[in-house]
Write a protein that holds these residues in place. Structure first.
Motif, PDB file in Angstrom:
ATOM      1  N   ASP A 175      35.852 105.736  58.019  1.00 58.84           N
ATOM      2  CA  ASP A 175      35.295 107.149  57.304  1.00 58.84           C
ATOM      3  C   ASP A 175      34.225 106.213  56.255  1.00 58.84           C
ATOM      4  OD1 ASP A 175      34.846 109.645  56.400  1.00 58.84           O
ATOM      5  OD2 ASP A 175      35.921 108.754  54.736  1.00 58.84           O
TER       6      ASP A 175
ATOM      7  N   GLU B 243      31.261 104.847  58.213  1.00 58.98           N
ATOM      8  CA  GLU B 243      30.413 105.938  58.520  1.00 58.98           C
ATOM      9  C   GLU B 243      29.778 106.571  57.389  1.00 58.98           C
ATOM     10  OE1 GLU B 243      29.538 107.324  61.466  1.00 58.98           O
ATOM     11  OE2 GLU B 243      30.682 105.718  62.259  1.00 58.98           O
ATOM     12  N   SER B 244      30.187 106.670  56.250  1.00 58.57           N
ATOM     13  CA  SER B 244      29.524 107.238  54.970  1.00 58.57           C
ATOM     14  C   SER B 244      28.587 106.079  54.632  1.00 58.57           C
ATOM     15  CB  SER B 244      30.774 107.074  53.985  1.00 58.57           C
ATOM     16  OG  SER B 244      30.067 107.841  52.770  1.00 58.57           O
TER      17      SER B 244
ATOM     18  N   ALA C  46      26.868 104.231  56.417  1.00 57.65           N
ATOM     19  CA  ALA C  46      25.860 104.439  57.604  1.00 57.65           C
ATOM     20  C   ALA C  46      25.077 105.624  57.473  1.00 57.65           C
ATOM     21  CB  ALA C  46      26.362 104.358  58.982  1.00 57.65           C
ATOM     22  N   SER C  47      25.536 106.601  57.022  1.00 60.54           N
ATOM     23  CA  SER C  47      24.943 108.012  56.717  1.00 60.54           C
ATOM     24  C   SER C  47      24.274 107.635  55.518  1.00 60.54           C
ATOM     25  CB  SER C  47      25.902 108.928  56.597  1.00 60.54           C
ATOM     26  OG  SER C  47      25.552 110.201  56.400  1.00 60.54           O
ATOM     27  N   GLN C  48      24.565 107.214  54.411  1.00 62.49           N
ATOM     28  CA  GLN C  48      23.911 107.196  53.030  1.00 62.49           C
ATOM     29  C   GLN C  48      22.480 106.307  53.630  1.00 62.49           C
ATOM     30  OE1 GLN C  48      24.436 109.119  50.538  1.00 62.49           O
ATOM     31  NE2 GLN C  48      26.235 109.834  51.456  1.00 62.49           N
ATOM     32  N   GLU C  49      22.917 105.177  54.073  1.00 65.67           N
ATOM     33  CA  GLU C  49      21.524 104.179  54.392  1.00 65.67           C
ATOM     34  C   GLU C  49      20.829 105.173  55.004  1.00 65.67           C
ATOM     35  OE1 GLU C  49      23.656  99.666  54.502  1.00 65.67           O
ATOM     36  OE2 GLU C  49      23.634 101.061  56.184  1.00 65.67           O
ATOM     37  N   GLU C  50      21.064 105.765  56.200  1.00 70.22           N
ATOM     38  CA  GLU C  50      20.122 106.456  57.068  1.00 70.22           C
ATOM     39  C   GLU C  50      19.539 107.366  56.303  1.00 70.22           C
ATOM     40  OE1 GLU C  50      21.273 109.686  60.319  1.00 70.22           O
ATOM     41  OE2 GLU C  50      21.467 107.630  61.133  1.00 70.22           O
ATOM     42  N   GLU C  51      20.201 107.997  55.350  1.00 72.83           N
ATOM     43  CA  GLU C  51      19.593 109.100  54.592  1.00 72.83           C
ATOM     44  C   GLU C  51      18.405 108.406  53.419  1.00 72.83           C
ATOM     45  OE1 GLU C  51      19.169 113.056  52.702  1.00 72.83           O
ATOM     46  OE2 GLU C  51      20.276 112.515  54.523  1.00 72.83           O
TER      47      GLU C  51
ATOM     48  N   GLN D 258      15.488 107.693  55.769  1.00 72.74           N
ATOM     49  CA  GLN D 258      14.475 108.855  56.026  1.00 72.74           C
ATOM     50  C   GLN D 258      13.980 109.703  54.680  1.00 72.74           C
ATOM     51  OE1 GLN D 258      14.050 110.424  58.863  1.00 72.74           O
ATOM     52  NE2 GLN D 258      15.111 108.718  59.779  1.00 72.74           N
TER      53      GLN D 258
ATOM     54  N   GLN E 123      19.798 108.139  45.968  1.00 77.35           N
ATOM     55  CA  GLN E 123      20.046 107.816  47.195  1.00 77.35           C
ATOM     56  C   GLN E 123      20.445 106.556  47.366  1.00 77.35           C
ATOM     57  OE1 GLN E 123      20.923 110.232  49.426  1.00 77.35           O
ATOM     58  NE2 GLN E 123      21.981 108.349  50.667  1.00 77.35           N
TER      59      GLN E 123
END
Length: 188
Positions: A98, A101-102, A104-109, A112, A134
């Motif tokens: 978790d 994943e968190s 990776a999600s924050q880095e992706e955000e 973007q 961010q």
């Protein structure tokens, strides 16, 4: 024996006359001591006979307690092996995943948002605020991942092996106590 009094040799005696008198004080004392020892022995034996049923019941209770402790420990160990331990491993790995994943999600955000702001004509001040927030989320996610990695490693490499060893030792101790109480019960 010490002779206190004796009839002279050749003296005429009748039936019932005392021929020799001994100092019987020592014999009387020894006899009294022997009688006292016998009475004390009888009392001790009576006490033992009275205590025996209680001792036997106590041994039976100790055996039952050892049996109960042994059986409960076996149940607990079975539950630990089939439920708690696998769940503990699953939760440790889940928390780690978790956190990963968190991050990776924050880095992706963040990525973007950076792309979006490059192409968009928003004010630099708004962009800076959103990007700073961010970036903080990314740093938080990295810290949480680091923490969850340490927690998972500690759980899998330290806590679980210690718990395994504790259960193994408790099982050995319970087996020994059960055997000892069974032997004591059988010998009582």
């Amino acid at each position: 024996f010490k002779v206190v009094e004796a009839v002279e040799h050749g003296t005429q005696v009748k039936k019932g006359d005392i021929l020799v008198r001994f100092d019987d004080e020592k014999i009387e004392k020894e006899l009294a001591d022997e009688m006292l020892d016998q009475q004390l022995g009888e009392l001790a034996m009576m006490r033992e006979e009275e205590e025996f049923p209680r001792e036997k019941k106590l041994m039976e209770l100790k055996f039952e307690e050892a049996q109960r402790k042994h059986d409960e420990l076996l149940e607990d160990y079975e539950h630990y092996q089939t439920t708690d331990r696998p769940f503990f491993v699953e939760i440790a790995n889940y928390r780690f995943q978790d956190a990963k994943e968190s991050l990776a999600s924050q880095e992706e955000e963040l990525e973007q948002l950076e792309k979006m702001y490059e192409a968009d004509e928003l004010t630099e001040e708004t962009e800076a605020i959103v990007l700073r927030r961010q970036q903080f989320e990314v740093e938080t996610a990295r810290l949480i991942l680091k923490l969850q990695t340490a927690d998972r490693d500690h759980a899998l490499n330290v806590q679980l092996p210690r718990t395994d060893e504790r259960y193994a030792n408790m099982l050995v101790e319970a087996e020994i106590e059960l055997k000892q109480s069974k032997t004591a019960k059988e010998n009582s």
